[in-house]
Scaffold this motif. Structure first.
Motif, PDB file in Angstrom:
ATOM      1  N   MET A 191       0.832  -1.208   0.000  1.00  0.00           N
ATOM      2  CA  MET A 191       0.000   0.000   0.000  1.00  0.00           C
ATOM      3  C   MET A 191       0.862   1.252   0.000  1.00  0.00           C
ATOM      4  O   MET A 191       0.571   2.222  -0.710  1.00  0.00           O
ATOM      5  CB  MET A 191      -0.936   0.006   1.209  1.00  0.00           C
TER       6      MET A 191
ATOM      7  N   ASN B 248       0.989   4.075  -2.910  1.00  0.00           N
ATOM      8  CA  ASN B 248       0.740   5.463  -2.559  1.00  0.00           C
ATOM      9  C   ASN B 248       1.803   6.373  -3.184  1.00  0.00           C
ATOM     10  O   ASN B 248       1.484   7.431  -3.727  1.00  0.00           O
ATOM     11  CB  ASN B 248       0.706   5.635  -1.042  1.00  0.00           C
TER      12      ASN B 248
ATOM     13  N   TYR C 138      -3.335  -0.826  -4.947  1.00  0.00           N
ATOM     14  CA  TYR C 138      -3.618  -0.368  -3.590  1.00  0.00           C
ATOM     15  C   TYR C 138      -4.847  -1.088  -3.044  1.00  0.00           C
ATOM     16  O   TYR C 138      -4.851  -1.594  -1.927  1.00  0.00           O
ATOM     17  CB  TYR C 138      -3.834   1.147  -3.592  1.00  0.00           C
TER      18      TYR C 138
ATOM     19  N   ASN D 182      -4.115  -4.686  -2.105  1.00  0.00           N
ATOM     20  CA  ASN D 182      -3.405  -4.780  -0.825  1.00  0.00           C
ATOM     21  C   ASN D 182      -4.342  -4.532   0.353  1.00  0.00           C
ATOM     22  O   ASN D 182      -4.194  -5.155   1.410  1.00  0.00           O
ATOM     23  CB  ASN D 182      -2.218  -3.813  -0.799  1.00  0.00           C
ATOM     24  N   ILE D 183      -5.305  -3.645   0.186  1.00  0.00           N
ATOM     25  CA  ILE D 183      -6.310  -3.425   1.239  1.00  0.00           C
ATOM     26  C   ILE D 183      -7.121  -4.701   1.455  1.00  0.00           C
ATOM     27  O   ILE D 183      -7.380  -5.100   2.591  1.00  0.00           O
ATOM     28  CB  ILE D 183      -7.240  -2.240   0.894  1.00  0.00           C
TER      29      ILE D 183
END
Length: 143
Positions: free
Chosen positions: A15, A19, A119, A122-123
């Protein structure tokens, strides 16, 4: 249980890396239409460089595990800048040229979509790991 912590660490570093990728891409898109009167002062597209972090093998089979994603840095693109003859432009140099960034907005939009999906993935991994933690704790309490 420690392998669940490792999965959570990997998802967290993923993440963080995505980012950085999103922020870099946003900066490229924001500067895509900027103009300069000098080659050296012109914005150049930037791209993050990632590497997989590996953990030393500790088991009998000699198989190592992952630790996550490491951001090595952000580098400037080496693609040539766009040079345009525009003698009427107030930003033109003494020869009448303006310099534009080497940002390809279509590529940047694809990068943004890919980074946001990465992202999101990964969440989901972190959320699934959290649910597994809860389930293991419930089993340990005899539920």
């Amino acid at each position: 249980m420690s392998s669940l912590f490792r999965v959570m660490d990997i998802a967290t570093t993923g993440m963080s890396a995505e980012n950085v990728r999103l922020n870099t891409t946003a900066s490229n898109i924001a500067n895509a239409n900027s103009v300069s009167s000098s080659y050296d002062q012109t914005y150049k597209a930037r791209h993050p460089v990632f590497a997989a972090e590996l953990e030393r093998a500790t088991n009998a089979q000699g198989i190592g595990g992952g630790r996550g994603v490491q951001v090595l840095g952000v580098v400037e693109s080496q693609k040539p800048l766009q040079i345009e003859y525009a003698p009427g432009n107030p930003m033109a140099d003494e020869n009448g040229y303006i310099y534009k960034p080497n940002v390809n907005v279509v590529e940047e939009m694809a990068n943004m979509l890919s980074a946001s999906k990465g992202y999101e993935t990964n969440i989901q991994v972190a959320d699934t790991t959290k649910r597994l933690f809860r389930r293991v704790l419930q089993i340990g309490q005899g539920r």
